[in-house]
Each structure stands twice: as structure tokens, then as C-alpha cells.
Design a protein around this motif. Structure first.
Motif, PDB file in Angstrom:
ATOM      1  N   SER A  35       5.745   8.236  -3.163  1.00 13.78           N
ATOM      2  CA  SER A  35       4.887   7.068  -2.997  1.00 13.78           C
ATOM      3  C   SER A  35       4.263   6.704  -4.340  1.00 13.78           C
ATOM      4  O   SER A  35       4.162   7.536  -5.237  1.00 13.78           O
ATOM      5  N   PHE A  36       3.877   5.438  -4.445  1.00  9.68           N
ATOM      6  CA  PHE A  36       3.215   4.959  -5.643  1.00  9.68           C
ATOM      7  C   PHE A  36       1.731   4.881  -5.337  1.00  9.68           C
ATOM      8  O   PHE A  36       1.316   4.250  -4.371  1.00  9.68           O
ATOM      9  N   ILE A  37       0.927   5.542  -6.136  1.00 12.80           N
ATOM     10  CA  ILE A  37      -0.518   5.566  -5.973  1.00 12.80           C
ATOM     11  C   ILE A  37      -1.106   4.500  -6.896  1.00 12.80           C
ATOM     12  O   ILE A  37      -1.043   4.635  -8.119  1.00 12.80           O
ATOM     13  N   GLN A  38      -1.621   3.441  -6.294  1.00 11.74           N
ATOM     14  CA  GLN A  38      -2.233   2.357  -7.062  1.00 11.74           C
ATOM     15  C   GLN A  38      -3.515   2.871  -7.698  1.00 11.74           C
ATOM     16  O   GLN A  38      -4.363   3.435  -7.023  1.00 11.74           O
ATOM     17  N   ASP A  39      -3.647   2.690  -8.997  1.00 18.02           N
ATOM     18  CA  ASP A  39      -4.811   3.216  -9.707  1.00 18.02           C
ATOM     19  C   ASP A  39      -5.174   2.279 -10.850  1.00 18.02           C
ATOM     20  O   ASP A  39      -5.025   2.620 -12.015  1.00 18.02           O
ATOM     21  N   GLY A  40      -5.592   1.096 -10.507  1.00 18.50           N
ATOM     22  CA  GLY A  40      -5.946   0.126 -11.536  1.00 18.50           C
ATOM     23  C   GLY A  40      -5.962  -1.270 -10.954  1.00 18.50           C
ATOM     24  O   GLY A  40      -5.693  -1.478  -9.779  1.00 18.50           O
ATOM     25  N   LYS A  41      -6.260  -2.219 -11.795  1.00 20.62           N
ATOM     26  CA  LYS A  41      -6.387  -3.605 -11.340  1.00 20.62           C
ATOM     27  C   LYS A  41      -5.034  -4.313 -11.253  1.00 20.62           C
ATOM     28  O   LYS A  41      -4.817  -5.121 -10.367  1.00 20.62           O
ATOM     29  N   ARG A  42      -4.149  -4.021 -12.180  1.00 22.04           N
ATOM     30  CA  ARG A  42      -2.831  -4.659 -12.151  1.00 22.04           C
ATOM     31  C   ARG A  42      -1.979  -4.006 -11.071  1.00 22.04           C
ATOM     32  O   ARG A  42      -2.172  -2.842 -10.724  1.00 22.04           O
ATOM     33  N   HIS A  43      -1.014  -4.749 -10.566  1.00 22.76           N
ATOM     34  CA  HIS A  43      -0.191  -4.248  -9.463  1.00 22.76           C
ATOM     35  C   HIS A  43       0.645  -3.022  -9.830  1.00 22.76           C
ATOM     36  O   HIS A  43       1.012  -2.245  -8.979  1.00 22.76           O
ATOM     37  N   ASN A  44       0.943  -2.833 -11.093  1.00 22.35           N
ATOM     38  CA  ASN A  44       1.773  -1.690 -11.484  1.00 22.35           C
ATOM     39  C   ASN A  44       0.986  -0.593 -12.198  1.00 22.35           C
ATOM     40  O   ASN A  44       1.570   0.280 -12.812  1.00 22.35           O
ATOM     41  N   ASP A  45      -0.338  -0.640 -12.129  1.00 15.35           N
ATOM     42  CA  ASP A  45      -1.153   0.444 -12.682  1.00 15.35           C
ATOM     43  C   ASP A  45      -1.192   1.564 -11.655  1.00 15.35           C
ATOM     44  O   ASP A  45      -1.637   1.361 -10.528  1.00 15.35           O
ATOM     45  N   GLY A  46      -0.732   2.714 -12.033  1.00 14.09           N
ATOM     46  CA  GLY A  46      -0.751   3.841 -11.119  1.00 14.09           C
ATOM     47  C   GLY A  46       0.292   4.869 -11.494  1.00 14.09           C
ATOM     48  O   GLY A  46       0.795   4.876 -12.618  1.00 14.09           O
ATOM     49  N   TYR A  47       0.637   5.680 -10.534  1.00 14.69           N
ATOM     50  CA  TYR A  47       1.571   6.773 -10.781  1.00 14.69           C
ATOM     51  C   TYR A  47       2.295   7.131  -9.485  1.00 14.69           C
ATOM     52  O   TYR A  47       1.901   6.721  -8.395  1.00 14.69           O
ATOM     53  N   TYR A  48       3.345   7.902  -9.625  1.00 16.28           N
ATOM     54  CA  TYR A  48       4.144   8.333  -8.481  1.00 16.28           C
ATOM     55  C   TYR A  48       3.699   9.713  -8.022  1.00 16.28           C
ATOM     56  O   TYR A  48       3.259  10.533  -8.822  1.00 16.28           O
TER      57      TYR A  48
END
Length: 93
Positions: free
Chosen positions: A54-67
Motif C-alpha cells: 500500500s501507499f501511505i500518503q504523507d504530505g500535501k501532494r498526491h505522490n508524497d509518501g512511501y510504500y
């Protein structure tokens, strides 16, 4: 032991997601040297392989985060970890 390169690539990327802190596409590119598209394709293929990701959203932009890997499916993590050297050499060859 030589593994199928496609199989090895998927296991290798899953291993990296498992052990690297906050693995995102730029970090995985840095670690593997693979093109962005290859990383994205392999990540997209993991669920079809039985590995839950899963992708864990961690930021304001849609692709900020980690797997984050939540389930290895049919694979035993200890088995995969014990064959990490074989996996890496199959990916590198």
C-alpha cells in the motif's frame, strides 16, 4: 542458484520496501539504479504476485509518501531473506 530475473526483480523490490525506511520511488531508484518506469511497473505487479503493498500518503501532494508491505502472500519472508544474495545476483546478471 540463478533465479528468473523477473521473479528476482519483484522479490528484490519487495525486500527493499520491507527493510528500507520510508521507501518511495526516488529512494528505490537510488538504491537499484533502475529507471522510474521499471520501479513503477514492478510495484504495480507485486499484488498480482500475491504481495500486498500500500501507499501511505504523507504530505500535501498526491505522490508524497512511501510504500509499505502488509503481507508477503504465498512467500515466506524468512525464506526470501535467506536467499537475498541469490535474488540480488539474479537481478544484477
Amino acid at each position: 542458484m540463478e533465479l528468473n530475473p523477473v521473479f528476482a526483480r519483484r522479490l528484490y523490490l519487495a525486500l527493499l520496501v520491507e527493510k528500507v525506511e520510508r521507501p518511495n520511488v526516488p529512494k528505490l531508484i537510488e538504491l537499484t539504479g533502475w529507471p522510474r518506469r521499471t520501479i513503477q511497473d514492478v510495484l504495480k505487479a507485486l499484488p498480482g504476485f500475491g504481495i500486498e503493498l500500500s501507499f501511505i500518503q504523507d504530505g500535501k501532494r498526491h505522490n508524497d509518501g512511501y510504500y509499505q508491505l502488509s503481507d508477503w502472500g504465498p512467500f515466506d519472508l524468512e525464506w526470501v531473506q535467506s536467499r537475498e544474495e541469490d535474488i540480488v545476483s539474479s537481478v544484477s546478471s
